[in-house]
Design an enzyme around this catalytic site. Structure first.
Site, short mmCIF file in Angstrom:
data_model
loop_
_atom_site.label_atom_id
_atom_site.label_comp_id
_atom_site.label_asym_id
_atom_site.label_seq_id
_atom_site.Cartn_x
_atom_site.Cartn_y
_atom_site.Cartn_z
N ARG A 62 -2.63 -11.93 3.88
CA ARG A 62 -3.99 -11.61 3.45
C ARG A 62 -4.21 -12.12 2.03
O ARG A 62 -3.36 -11.97 1.16
CB ARG A 62 -4.23 -10.08 3.42
CG ARG A 62 -4.30 -9.34 4.72
CD ARG A 62 -5.35 -9.77 5.72
NE ARG A 62 -6.63 -10.27 5.23
CZ ARG A 62 -7.64 -9.52 4.78
NH1 ARG A 62 -7.54 -8.22 4.78
NH2 ARG A 62 -8.76 -10.07 4.38
N HIS A 121 -7.33 -8.84 -2.20
CA HIS A 121 -8.62 -8.22 -1.89
C HIS A 121 -8.62 -6.75 -2.26
O HIS A 121 -7.57 -6.12 -2.34
CB HIS A 121 -8.96 -8.38 -0.40
CG HIS A 121 -7.97 -7.69 0.51
ND1 HIS A 121 -6.78 -8.26 0.86
CD2 HIS A 121 -7.99 -6.47 1.10
CE1 HIS A 121 -6.11 -7.43 1.64
NE2 HIS A 121 -6.82 -6.32 1.80
N TYR A 146 -0.34 -9.91 0.84
CA TYR A 146 0.71 -9.30 1.67
C TYR A 146 0.70 -9.90 3.07
O TYR A 146 -0.34 -10.34 3.57
CB TYR A 146 0.56 -7.77 1.72
CG TYR A 146 -0.76 -7.26 2.24
CD1 TYR A 146 -1.01 -7.15 3.61
CD2 TYR A 146 -1.76 -6.84 1.36
CE1 TYR A 146 -2.21 -6.66 4.09
CE2 TYR A 146 -2.96 -6.35 1.83
CZ TYR A 146 -3.19 -6.26 3.18
OH TYR A 146 -4.40 -5.78 3.65
N HIS A 181 -10.66 -3.22 -0.94
CA HIS A 181 -11.54 -2.62 0.06
C HIS A 181 -12.60 -1.77 -0.63
O HIS A 181 -12.29 -1.04 -1.58
CB HIS A 181 -10.74 -1.75 1.02
CG HIS A 181 -9.73 -2.50 1.82
ND1 HIS A 181 -9.99 -2.98 3.08
CD2 HIS A 181 -8.45 -2.88 1.55
CE1 HIS A 181 -8.92 -3.61 3.55
NE2 HIS A 181 -7.97 -3.56 2.63
N TYR A 199 0.84 -1.20 0.00
CA TYR A 199 0.00 0.00 0.00
C TYR A 199 0.87 1.25 0.00
O TYR A 199 1.97 1.25 0.57
CB TYR A 199 -0.87 0.06 1.26
CG TYR A 199 -2.04 -0.88 1.29
CD1 TYR A 199 -3.25 -0.54 0.69
CD2 TYR A 199 -1.95 -2.11 1.94
CE1 TYR A 199 -4.34 -1.40 0.75
CE2 TYR A 199 -3.03 -2.98 1.99
CZ TYR A 199 -4.22 -2.61 1.39
OH TYR A 199 -5.29 -3.46 1.44
FE LIG Z 1 -6.07 -4.60 2.77
#
Ligand SMILES: [Fe+2]
Length: 233
Positions: A155, A158, A145, A160, A106
């Site tokens: 995770r 995905h 990640y 959000h 991110y």
């Molecule tokens: Fe996330």
């Protein structure tokens, strides 16, 4: 007293606030009884955005932050309909998304995962639904990640999502997953959702949405209330 506009949420379709396998929920979950939203607040309409408030590239994450080229990774189209409890389209409503880049990183100072940032990818987008309640994003498939929840925790891929629908009481923050991801079976966030409702967060690969020679297509419908409501994250 005004009659309620929104039916109560089906809490049996949502994850519990406290889900100890998801470590952060221990400190985030309320320790005191909840205070119900007053009906006049719950049923208050959210501000309406006009198409003029959005930029023309806001729903194209492959271009909305490009500096000197295209972002790396697999281009995908994510589209679907936003529906109310009666299956009716929710028109002209704001849909916001955020996600990791193809390497699973991110753009955020809290994210120190040892994976490269992409100078041409910010990972944030928004759009308004059309008259059929449909939204559409062009983006890059997000990478998995590590997240430190437990040893060797990763995770699943995905995206959000944040939506308000028409009322403050229909606010929904959730995550969209991809079909066939082996990490879903190991993910405490996904596994924290009641089993019968989990599949509602998994998008569907669509060859009809897929753009030939350009991008794979995924369909993800979001239902804000009713028996088929989309669970929160
Ligand atoms: Fe996330």
């Amino acid at each position: 007293m005004t009659s309620p506009i929104l039916t109560p949420r089906d809490w049996a379709s949502h994850p519990p606030y406290l889900s100890p396998g998801y470590r952060s929920s221990i400190s985030r979950s309320p320790s005191l009884p909840l205070i119900p939203l007053k009906e006049n607040l719950r049923n208050r309409r959210v501000p309406v955005y006009g198409a003029d408030d959005l930029g023309t590239l806001d729903n194209d994450l492959t271009r909305n932050a490009a500096k000197n080229g295209e972002p790396l990774g697999e281009r995908i189209i994510v589209t679907g309909r936003v529906l109310d409890e009666g299956g009716r389209p929710v028109r002209n409503t704001l849909v916001e998304v955020w996600q990791a880049n193809a390497a699973g990183r991110y753009v955020h100072k809290a994210d120190q995962h040892d994976a490269p940032l992409d100078p041409n990818f910010l990972g944030a987008g928004r759009c308004l639904t059309d008259n059929e309640g449909r939204y559409r994003f062009m983006t890059i498939k997000p990478g998995a990640y590590p997240w430190g929840n437990h040893p060797n925790a990763w995770r699943p891929n995905h995206i959000h999502f944040s939506l308000f629908g028409e009322y403050f009481g229909s606010r929904l923050v959730t995550q969209m997953y991809f079909p066939g991801d082996p990490l879903l079976d190991l993910d405490p966030i996904y596994q924290g959702i009641p089993e019968h409702a989990r599949h509602r967060l998994v998008s569907r690969f669509s060859i009809d949405t897929t753009q030939e020679n350009y991008a794979l297509g995924y369909e993800f419908d979001i239902v804000l209330r009713g028996p088929d409501q989309t669970p929160t994250e």
